[in-house]
Design a protein around this motif. Structure first.
Motif, short mmCIF file in Angstrom:
data_model
loop_
_atom_site.label_atom_id
_atom_site.label_comp_id
_atom_site.label_asym_id
_atom_site.label_seq_id
_atom_site.Cartn_x
_atom_site.Cartn_y
_atom_site.Cartn_z
N CYS A 98 0.84 -1.21 0.00
CA CYS A 98 0.00 0.00 0.00
C CYS A 98 0.87 1.25 0.00
O CYS A 98 0.38 2.35 -0.26
CB CYS A 98 -0.92 0.02 1.21
SG CYS A 98 -2.22 -1.21 1.13
N GLU B 227 -5.65 -3.10 11.10
CA GLU B 227 -5.86 -3.65 9.75
C GLU B 227 -5.01 -4.88 9.47
O GLU B 227 -5.16 -5.51 8.44
CB GLU B 227 -5.52 -2.58 8.70
CG GLU B 227 -6.39 -1.35 8.75
CD GLU B 227 -6.07 -0.37 7.63
OE1 GLU B 227 -5.23 -0.69 6.76
OE2 GLU B 227 -6.65 0.73 7.64
N VAL C 185 -7.17 -6.31 6.44
CA VAL C 185 -8.20 -5.37 6.02
C VAL C 185 -7.49 -4.25 5.27
O VAL C 185 -7.18 -3.21 5.81
CB VAL C 185 -8.96 -4.80 7.23
CG1 VAL C 185 -10.13 -3.95 6.76
CG2 VAL C 185 -9.46 -5.92 8.11
N GLY C 186 -7.20 -4.51 4.02
CA GLY C 186 -6.42 -3.58 3.23
C GLY C 186 -6.16 -4.26 1.90
O GLY C 186 -7.08 -4.75 1.27
N CYS C 187 -4.87 -4.36 1.52
CA CYS C 187 -4.57 -4.96 0.23
C CYS C 187 -4.59 -6.48 0.28
O CYS C 187 -4.49 -7.15 -0.74
CB CYS C 187 -3.23 -4.46 -0.27
SG CYS C 187 -1.87 -4.91 0.82
N ARG C 188 -4.68 -7.05 1.50
CA ARG C 188 -4.75 -8.50 1.71
C ARG C 188 -3.53 -9.23 1.19
O ARG C 188 -3.62 -10.33 0.67
CB ARG C 188 -6.05 -9.06 1.14
CG ARG C 188 -7.25 -8.55 1.93
CD ARG C 188 -8.54 -9.18 1.53
NE ARG C 188 -9.10 -8.56 0.36
CZ ARG C 188 -9.59 -9.24 -0.67
NH1 ARG C 188 -9.58 -10.54 -0.65
NH2 ARG C 188 -10.09 -8.59 -1.68
N LYS C 189 -2.37 -8.58 1.33
CA LYS C 189 -1.12 -9.22 0.93
C LYS C 189 -0.30 -9.55 2.18
O LYS C 189 -0.32 -8.81 3.17
CB LYS C 189 -0.31 -8.26 0.05
CG LYS C 189 -0.88 -8.12 -1.34
CD LYS C 189 -0.61 -9.33 -2.16
CE LYS C 189 -1.48 -9.38 -3.39
NZ LYS C 189 -1.47 -10.70 -4.03
#
Ligand SMILES: [Zn+2]
Lengths: 130, 212
Positions: free
Chosen positions: A9, A17, A62-66
Motif C-alpha cells: 500500500c 488492519e 483489512v487492506g490490500c490483503r497481501k
C-alpha cells in the motif's frame, strides 16, 4: 498500537488492519517424501522464539490483503523495517547494533532490553547460560 | 480465449429486486432530519461490480481498450470517466474493483475476457455481494472520523483516493470520487450494520436519507 508501513500500500496503516502470521523465511523441504522426521517436523511445527530481532510475516488483512515481512524487536516492540515477500531483510540480529550506533542511539548488545523485564533472580539466567 | 463458461446472473426484469439495504429500509423508520441536516446518506443500488485480478500491464491495456479508463497504477487510488459513472479502483497490487452502471457488467466482463485473451487473469462478478453508499454534506467527514481508523483529512485523503479499511470494526472500501461526497462500498452482510452505524454517527448533525 503499532503503526505499520505496508510495502504494497506504500503507506503507514493502523495495526487494527493487520494480522501477524508467524515466523518469516521458512523453507519448505524440497522433497517432503524423502525428508527426515526432524526436517519435516521442524518445518511444520517448530518456530524460533527470539528475544530481540525477529523476522515475521504479517498480513494486511483489512487492506490490500497481501502478506509481507517485518523485522521487529520482540522485546522492545520496535519495528526496524517491513519488506515485500521474496525480499531479504536489511536489518538482522548481526547488524542491528551497528545500525543503531550509526544513528546515534545507544544500543544494548546483550542482556535484558526492556525496562521491567529483568527477572527477579538474574542468577538463574546466568546459570542457564553457563 | 479462456475456456470459462460465462453467464449473466442479473435477472431480465429488475422488478422485485432488493438491494442489500432492503431489510434495513423495511425494518427501520427514517429519522426526522431536523432543520439543517449536515449529512446526506444515499444508496447507489444495483450497480455492476467486477473484481479484476492479474498483472497491471495487461489489465491496463484491456481496461483502456474496453472502458476508456486507465487502470490506477498507484496504490489506494481510483480512476473514473468524466461523468463519474464508470470507475476502476486499486485494491491490491494485483486486484482492482470496477464499478459500472447496473446491467453493463456482463457485457463488460465478456469484452474484457476477449481483450485479455489467454493472459493470466481472473474476473469475478460481485455485483450481488456489495452495494455503494454515498455520504455528503458539511459534516460527512466528521461522521467518517468517528467510524474509521484511517486519516480522512483532505491532506491525507484527496479526491481520487480510495482505501479498504476498518469501518466500525467491520470492513469497508472508502473512496472519494469527488470534492463533495464520499462513497462506501460495503458487503451485503455488513450493509445493515454499516447503514445503522452511519445513522447513529450522523444523528448529532442531522441526517437525511435517500432511499433507492
Ligand atoms: Zn497493504
Amino acid at each position: 498500537m503499532f503503526h505499520i508501513y505496508c510495502p504494497y500500500c506504500d503507506e503507514y496503516r493502523e495495526e487494527e488492519e493487520f494480522h501477524p502470521s508467524g515466523q518469516a523465511h521458512l523453507r519448505r523441504p524440497a522433497d517432503p517424501a524423502n525428508s527426515t522426521d526432524d526436517e519435516w517436523g521442524g518445518y511444520l511445527f517448530f518456530r524460533d522464539n527470539e528475544r530481540g530481532v525477529h523476522h515475521e510475516m504479517w498480513l494486511h488483512a483489512v487492506g490490500c490483503r497481501k502478506f509481507f515481512n517485518m523485522t521487529r524487536n520482540s522485546a522492545t516492540y520496535e519495528i526496524y523495517e517491513t519488506y515485500k515477500m521474496g525480499e531479504r531483510p536489511s536489518v538482522t540480529a548481526e547488524n542491528v547494533g551497528d545500525l543503531k550506533r550509526q544513528s546515534g542511539v545507544q544500543a544494548e548488545t546483550s542482556g535484558w532490553q526492556t525496562v521491567g523485564a529483568r527477572p527477579e533472580s538474574e542468577s538463574l539466567n546466568e546459570e542457564e547460560q553457563a | 480465449m479462456s475456456n470459462i463458461k460465462e453467464f449473466d446472473c442479473r435477472p431480465v426484469s429488475q422488478e422485485g429486486a432488493e438491494s442489500p439495504m432492503a431489510w434495513t429500509h423495511q425494518h427501520h423508520e427514517s429519522r426526522p432530519a431536523g432543520p439543517n441536516p449536515g449529512v446526506r446518506i444515499a444508496e447507489k443500488a444495483f450497480l455492476g461490480h467486477l473484481i479484476l485480478r492479474g498483472g497491471a500491464i495487461v489489465l491496463d491495456e484491456a481496461v483502456r481498450d474496453v472502458l476508456g479508463i486507465a487502470l490506477p497504477g498507484r496504490p489506494n487510488t481510483m480512476t473514473q470517466n468524466d461523468a463519474g459513472t464508470h470507475s476502476v479502483q486499486w485494491l491490491g497490487p494485483d486486484e482492482w474493483l470496477v464499478i459500472v452502471p447496473g446491467g453493463e457488467e456482463f457485457e463488460l466482463e465478456a469484452k474484457l475476457r476477449k481483450a485479455l485473451g489467454d493472459a493470466h487473469f481472473s474476473i469475478v462478478n460481485v455485483s450481488g455481494g456489495q452495494t455503494v453508499l454515498t455520504l455528503s454534506g458539511t459534516n460527512a467527514r466528521e461522521v467518517l472520523m468517528k467510524s474509521v481508523v484511517y486519516d480522512v483529512h483532505p491532506s491525507a485523503f484527496p479526491v481520487g483516493k480510495g482505501v479498504t479499511t476498518v469501518f466500525a470494526k467491520a470492513t469497508a472500501i472508502i473512496r472519494r470520487p469527488a470534492e463533495d461526497h464520499w462513497e462506501l462500498v460495503v458487503r451485503r452482510s455488513f450493509a445493515d450494520y454499516t447503514y445503522r452505524w452511519l445513522l447513529d454517527a450522523a444523528a448529532e448533525y442531522g441526517v437525511t436519507q435517500e432511499r433507492a
